[in-house]
Motif scaffolding. Structure first.
Motif, PDB file in Angstrom:
ATOM      1  N   SER A  57       0.829  -1.212   0.000  1.00 34.80           N
ATOM      2  CA  SER A  57       0.000   0.000   0.000  1.00 34.80           C
ATOM      3  C   SER A  57       0.860   1.257   0.000  1.00 34.80           C
ATOM      4  N   ILE A  58       1.991   1.209   0.723  1.00 36.14           N
ATOM      5  CA  ILE A  58       2.862   2.384   0.728  1.00 36.14           C
ATOM      6  C   ILE A  58       3.478   2.585  -0.660  1.00 36.14           C
ATOM      7  N   LEU A  59       3.948   1.486  -1.277  1.00 37.79           N
ATOM      8  CA  LEU A  59       4.576   1.603  -2.606  1.00 37.79           C
ATOM      9  C   LEU A  59       3.571   2.070  -3.657  1.00 37.79           C
ATOM     10  N   ALA A  60       2.323   1.566  -3.582  1.00 38.44           N
ATOM     11  CA  ALA A  60       1.317   1.994  -4.560  1.00 38.44           C
ATOM     12  C   ALA A  60       1.140   3.506  -4.483  1.00 38.44           C
ATOM     13  N   THR A  61       1.122   4.036  -3.244  1.00 40.37           N
ATOM     14  CA  THR A  61       0.993   5.486  -3.075  1.00 40.37           C
ATOM     15  C   THR A  61       2.150   6.215  -3.753  1.00 40.37           C
ATOM     16  N   VAL A  62       3.357   5.714  -3.504  1.00 39.65           N
ATOM     17  CA  VAL A  62       4.542   6.376  -4.054  1.00 39.65           C
ATOM     18  C   VAL A  62       4.517   6.315  -5.588  1.00 39.65           C
ATOM     19  N   VAL A  63       4.165   5.161  -6.140  1.00 41.54           N
ATOM     20  CA  VAL A  63       4.148   5.024  -7.604  1.00 41.54           C
ATOM     21  C   VAL A  63       3.109   5.963  -8.219  1.00 41.54           C
ATOM     22  N   VAL A  64       1.912   5.976  -7.653  1.00 46.09           N
ATOM     23  CA  VAL A  64       0.868   6.866  -8.190  1.00 46.09           C
ATOM     24  C   VAL A  64       1.317   8.321  -8.081  1.00 46.09           C
ATOM     25  N   GLY A  65       1.964   8.670  -6.968  1.00 46.68           N
ATOM     26  CA  GLY A  65       2.442  10.041  -6.797  1.00 46.68           C
ATOM     27  C   GLY A  65       3.481  10.412  -7.834  1.00 46.68           C
ATOM     28  N   PHE A  66       4.400   9.494  -8.115  1.00 50.63           N
ATOM     29  CA  PHE A  66       5.427   9.800  -9.112  1.00 50.63           C
ATOM     30  C   PHE A  66       4.846   9.833 -10.525  1.00 50.63           C
ATOM     31  N   ILE A  67       3.802   9.047 -10.782  1.00 46.39           N
ATOM     32  CA  ILE A  67       3.194   9.098 -12.114  1.00 46.39           C
ATOM     33  C   ILE A  67       2.315  10.335 -12.255  1.00 46.39           C
ATOM     34  N   GLY A  68       1.386  10.512 -11.333  1.00 46.49           N
ATOM     35  CA  GLY A  68       0.375  11.542 -11.561  1.00 46.49           C
ATOM     36  C   GLY A  68       0.484  12.779 -10.691  1.00 46.49           C
ATOM     37  N   GLY A  69       1.478  12.827  -9.782  1.00 46.17           N
ATOM     38  CA  GLY A  69       1.631  14.006  -8.947  1.00 46.17           C
ATOM     39  C   GLY A  69       0.500  14.180  -7.948  1.00 46.17           C
ATOM     40  N   PRO A  70       0.434  15.375  -7.325  1.00 44.95           N
ATOM     41  CA  PRO A  70      -0.538  15.609  -6.259  1.00 44.95           C
ATOM     42  C   PRO A  70      -1.989  15.373  -6.674  1.00 44.95           C
ATOM     43  N   LEU A  71      -2.357  15.705  -7.912  1.00 48.26           N
ATOM     44  CA  LEU A  71      -3.755  15.516  -8.304  1.00 48.26           C
ATOM     45  C   LEU A  71      -4.118  14.039  -8.277  1.00 48.26           C
ATOM     46  N   ALA A  72      -3.216  13.212  -8.813  1.00 50.28           N
ATOM     47  CA  ALA A  72      -3.490  11.773  -8.796  1.00 50.28           C
ATOM     48  C   ALA A  72      -3.576  11.263  -7.362  1.00 50.28           C
ATOM     49  N   ILE A  73      -2.743  11.814  -6.478  1.00 50.97           N
ATOM     50  CA  ILE A  73      -2.779  11.373  -5.084  1.00 50.97           C
ATOM     51  C   ILE A  73      -4.097  11.750  -4.420  1.00 50.97           C
ATOM     52  N   GLY A  74      -4.598  12.949  -4.728  1.00 48.28           N
ATOM     53  CA  GLY A  74      -5.916  13.323  -4.200  1.00 48.28           C
ATOM     54  C   GLY A  74      -6.962  12.289  -4.577  1.00 48.28           C
ATOM     55  N   GLY A  75      -6.963  11.922  -5.859  1.00 47.86           N
ATOM     56  CA  GLY A  75      -7.909  10.899  -6.314  1.00 47.86           C
ATOM     57  C   GLY A  75      -7.642   9.554  -5.662  1.00 47.86           C
ATOM     58  N   PHE A  76      -6.366   9.230  -5.553  1.00 44.84           N
ATOM     59  CA  PHE A  76      -5.955   7.959  -4.948  1.00 44.84           C
ATOM     60  C   PHE A  76      -6.502   7.844  -3.529  1.00 44.84           C
ATOM     61  N   LEU A  77      -6.374   8.935  -2.757  1.00 50.62           N
ATOM     62  CA  LEU A  77      -6.870   8.893  -1.381  1.00 50.62           C
ATOM     63  C   LEU A  77      -8.381   8.707  -1.367  1.00 50.62           C
TER      64      LEU A  77
END
Lengths: 695, 695
Positions: free
Chosen positions: B588-608
């Motif tokens: 779960s931690i790595l998925a967060t990091v990968v999504v963040g590096f791919i899509g930046g903060p906007l993707a992380i907002g959606g991810f959360l």
């Protein structure tokens, strides 16, 4: 450019005609095949009669529903009839009714051909795998061609006549609302019969799957037709129409290039249908060929032909963009990839099914737990695939101007569904050969024929997983574009009301967030209602079977004079399915309306997102774990982990029973539920703008 | 106003001291109780030793993980050490480590008290329900008071010393990351042992649950402690810290009234702890009293006291707002409502459990299907409740100014968790009396005592459902406020980088949408990994038990000289749990990091968002269906639907086994997973702003 569009209208009608003609040719070919065994003729007639009875009773209920809905639509949509243009309201209501009628015809024809083909495929299996395969496949293809022909014809006619793409949403809603109930009703019917037949036959008495002594055996075969053929046909008709409708609504809202973009939607649909015709016509199998490979290779042929033809069209026609082509191609390729990964999780030559079979040796709890776990994991690649295709389509088309990004996503959905004719052919093949297997057993055609039919049936199961990946993936992309369509409808209504336009749905807004959470719960509740429907219904049918075994003398022992009362079981499945199908569908529509009235358009935006997110997750989870358990059981029955009669087998049968309503009732109904909810939202957008508490 | 804040720092330390003193008093009271039965002493010592061995080995693994994480934190956070202020990085790393250490202490102390109380409660049950109840409840309360005292102390100390609320996120991350692994590891341990003991004992041999012949019986009792006590303590420590930390981060970012708002967070936490002290001190049960009612009434007392005290504080202190009070009160009341609806679905005096028990008579597939269906439905009221409380808190606080709306939501979470001291007491009571039941059986204390212990145990199961509702609901609200905290951290980073600020996370953005879909898949995969962990581990343990039964002479027959090798089973559960706990958390931690590096903060907002939505759904579904199956089995065992040994009972046992990892491994780990992912995102926000592909 307007000429170009007229050209494509004409070509749409022409292609639909070609598809219909080819379908008639295949129908006549199937009809010409031999069916001489008296027992098979008799049982086949029983199946046909049972299916037709169910369809008649189901359509009677749904016709009432559709008429009420048509009155509501006429009164309120696109704007209240006392405020707006009466002609538009009439068009909308008529378009809605045409949508329901075409959907019903799709189901009806499917039943007609499937019940024509099953007995012939059974007798074909006596001569070998090749003739039986061709009968099953071509029977399925009749349905595939007609469904896609009808959707192309319907969409082109509605748009050409009204010139108003929002009327298309009414047409699409007609198709979806009927599909929702048909899928749910058929799904409940088929699994009621399947689960009851398995529990009483296989588990309690230890008799074979299609043993004619079992009173539920005809109902089970009827179920294959009304659930997997009619329901699936209505479902894919709906998906295809929704994908085209949302692409067309967005195409018409684009500034500049409207005609070229509208033409492009039709062009891709036409070429997809032609590619399917070619794929179907070239389907071949050797005398000792592998039916799975034959089905898959036709799919790949269709895919390649579609990509090539659309590339040529993009090069030739003025205003066609390579970026849009790229978006469509991405959608189609992601569909194929989703199919392949689904196959990995559900194919018994791959490790996952074997692991679940192995876990069954430790008892049924492990079968269930490992199936649930792998089902959860199997959702990941598909969800990432859908996410990536949306991202790629958006990024490709965004530079073309405002609104093109969402248009790109809608064209990715159109691309994914372009080969739907081929997909339906493969999908309808499954229940036909499944029925053929049953008929071969009941007609006493011998072990060799049953083995051939088994092989054909197993290919049907595997391919089903691949095609399900397509329809779920396409629903995902379609709903994103429907979200775009919804936003543009809302803004039209807001502009008309002189209010501030919305620019998006920000998840930090509590109204959006409220919608997200409620929307996320709906697919779970919807699935639960369907599962409980099967559950209750099956308990009633099991009781009836027990009654027959205890009161009909000699039935249990196989006395040839003891006749089970097949029709009683069919009747229980029918009335139960009709009682359970309305509440689940209505609940999802009502939830949308309630959220809309509470939170307005912003809440609905969130609601659609929540709905699609958990809808995709649950649909993938339930379809795949169900397929996994089914094939796990088959793998054990093939002599692994102790084979038939072992503890592992008992556990695997329990897993399969749990999986039945997952994969054939709830799972495949969810994508229709998602589409219906999106269409209701778009259609009611002006109402939500006018009346809402927090919105 | 700064004086006011200093006052509340002082009061926080004072209240923590009061809580500690009261805990010590209760500890001494429990210790004073009689434990004389030799067999109970012996077994109790075995349980204690097993639990301590597991904890030691688990913490050794986690200490390494924490040290590596501390180095990474020091290097990168809050900004890369080569760019920023070294002192801040050191503070962050130290705060992180303190968070992990306090979390570990919470778990350790829980084990200490629980293993002290279990034997005493068993002997207390000889004298009646009253003394046994008090020992179990007060033992649990020691843990409750210490956990809440530690969190208040830790949060106040970190903020007072550093004055920087972002350091609190590091502290909170320390607590959560350890909780994630402790919950997952303990959950795998406990269910490995439970499932294996049930399958080999109850199902295969037909011996009682806690029969000392079963080699897994001690491991099963150890599991109650390491999973339900230590894991749960770490979990609620984490939730409580996260709720306070996110409220404080937002409070400090508010313009105007910073001190008053910060004071308010501490004030509410202090009063919540005091209310819990009062609730614990007044807990009473009559000689023939109902333990469920006693536990619930203490919860209601605590709730009422908290609402009254905070109302008084709001009236007295300058700058305290009634709107915020309203938000907190709403959070707390919604928590209670969630608890009550959860109880409706899992209590065997209510219709749902009885329906599932009835379905079991038709076979295990129906047990599983109906449990899944009702589990899905049970998620609806809780999700609607969370959505409504967020909407109400937002609407109440929005008029106060920018940022106050999100602050209101965070205070709703603080309100929901305010009575956490009471909740932990109730929760820890469960495994203590569960152990007591086992000890009463193994110590041969007679039927009457076992029946008393059973009654206490059943109350523990019911109350657990209520408290789980709280922790899941609070996680939902906390993560919304963490989303707010994340956005403010991102904007700080964007401002520093001279980039355009983000105003929200629009779901029409494909980057956000990409994040949503991937985030939605993560809880499913996370759950699957934990379930498979239990699955694999239990298969190993079952093999070991079979080996012991076949090689140790006389064991099966109950020869008193035949000793099972308990420690082998404990060892298998331990090493398996340690092997399986890291991958799921890390994923779960790595998925967060990968999504963040791919899509930046906007993707992380959606991810959360995606993560929280399916996380809530799955957590509620799995916890409730698990509880439902467990109580369904108990209901059948109480003599309904054919009682013990009937087909319905066998089916119900299978349902319970499926539910075990649902409700005690995967379900309760998900809220920690959600919190960890949110904290990782907030902490890494500046990194994602600086490096991302599409962002």
């Amino acid at each position: 450019m307007e000429n170009q569009l007229s050209l494509f209208y004409g070509l749409s009608f022409l292609t639909a005609a070609v598809a219909f003609a080819f379908a008639v040719y295949l129908y006549l070919w199937v009809k010409k095949q031999r069916m001489e065994n008296e027992k098979i003729k008799e049982v086949s007639a029983l199946i046909k009669e049972g299916a037709n009875t169910f369809m008649r009773r189901e359509y009677t209920v749904l016709a009432k529903f559709a008429l009420i809905a048509a009155v509501v639509i006429f009164t309120l949509l696109p704007s209240p009839v006392w405020q707006g243009d009466v002609l538009k309201n009439i068009s909308m209501a008529i378009a809605y009714l045409i949508g329901t009628v075409l959907s019903a015809i799709a189901g009806k024809i499917g039943i007609l051909v499937a019940t024509l083909s099953n007995g012939r495929a059974a007798e074909g299996a006596q001569k070998g795998i090749k003739p039986a395969f061709l009968i099953g496949f071509r029977g399925g293809a009749v349905m595939g061609l007609l469904v896609v022909g009808c959707s192309l014809l319907g969409v082109a006619a509605v748009l050409m006549i009204t010139g108003d793409s929002s009327i298309l949403l009414g047409f699409s809603f007609g198709a979806s609302s009927l599909a929702l109930f048909a899928k749910a009703g058929g799904g409940i019917f088929t699994k009621t019969a399947d689960v009851s037949a398995d529990l009483t036959g296989k588990v309690e008495l230890g008799i074979a799957e299609d043993d004619p002594r079992n009173p539920a055996v005809i109902a089970d075969n009827v179920g294959d037709n009304v659930g997997d053929v009619a329901g699936m046909g209505a479902d894919l008709f709906d998906s295809n129409v929704a994908a085209m409708a949302s692409a067309l609504v967005i195409a018409q809202s684009l500034s500049g290039g409207t005609f070229a973009n509208t033409s492009m939607v039709f062009c891709y649909a036409i070429l997809g249908l032609l590619a399917s015709v070619i794929g179907i016509a070239t389907a071949r199998i050797g005398k000792k060929g592998n039916p799975t490979r034959a089905l898959n290779s036709s799919t790949y042929v269709t895919t390649a032909v579609f990509l090539a033809l659309t590339a040529i069209a993009t090069a030739i026609f003025e205003g066609f963009s390579w970026r849009i082509w790229g978006a469509s191609a991405t959608g189609l390729l992601v569909g194929v990839i989703i199919g392949i990964t689904t196959d990995y999780f559900t194919d018994d030559s791959k490790p996952i099914v074997r692991k679940v079979a192995k876990a069954s040796a430790s008892g049924p709890a492990f079968t269930v737990l490992s199936g649930v776990a792998y089902g959860f994991i199997s959702a990941l690649p598909a969800m990432v695939g859908i996410a990536v295709s949306a991202l790629v389509a958006y990024t490709l088309c965004d530079p073309m101007g405002e609104g093109y990004a969402i248009f790109g996503i809608s064209m990715a959905a159109v691309g994914m569904l372009s080969i739907v004719g081929m997909i339906i052919s493969n999908d309808a093949y499954g229940p036909i050969v499944d029925n053929a297997r049953g008929l071969a057993e009941m007609g006493g055609l011998g072990e060799d024929t049953i083995r051939t039919a088994d092989e054909l049936d197993s290919a049907g199961n595997t391919v089903k997983a691949v095609t399900k990946g397509f329809s779920i993936g396409a629903a995902g992309l379609t709903v994103i574009s429907l979200l775009g369509a919804f936003m543009s409808e809302v803004n039209t209504a807001l502009a008309a009301a002189g209010k501030e336009l919305i620019t998006g749905f920000d998840i930090m807004s509590p109204t959006v967030f409220f919608g997200v959470l409620v929307g996320a719960a709906v697919p779970a509740v919807f699935s639960a209602m369907l599962i409980l429907g099967v559950d209750k219904n099956a308990q009633r049918m099991v009781a009836e079977i027990h009654r027959q075994f205890s009161t009909i003398k000699g039935l249990r022992e196989g006395d040839p004079n003891a006749k089970p009362e097949y029709s009683k079981c069919i009747d229980i499945a029918t009335s139960g399915a009709l009682r359970e199908l309305i509440p689940a569908g209505l609940m999802s529509i009502l939830a949308t309306v309630v959220v809309g009235f509470i939170g307005g358009p912003l809440a609905i935006g969130g609601f659609l997102l929540g709905n699609i997110v958990t809808g995709l997750l649950l649909a993938l989870f339930m379809s795949n774990s169900g397929g996994l358990w089914d094939n796990g059981k088959k793998y054990v029955e093939a002599g692994n982990e102790g084979g038939k009669g072992s503890e592992a087998h008992k556990a695997a049968v329990i897993g399969d029973t749990v999986g039945d309503p997952f994969k054939d009732t709830a799972g495949p109904s969810i994508n229709t539920q998602i589409t219906v909810v999106s269409l209701v939202s778009s259609l009611l957008s002006s109402v939500f703008v006018a009346f809402s508490i927090f919105g």
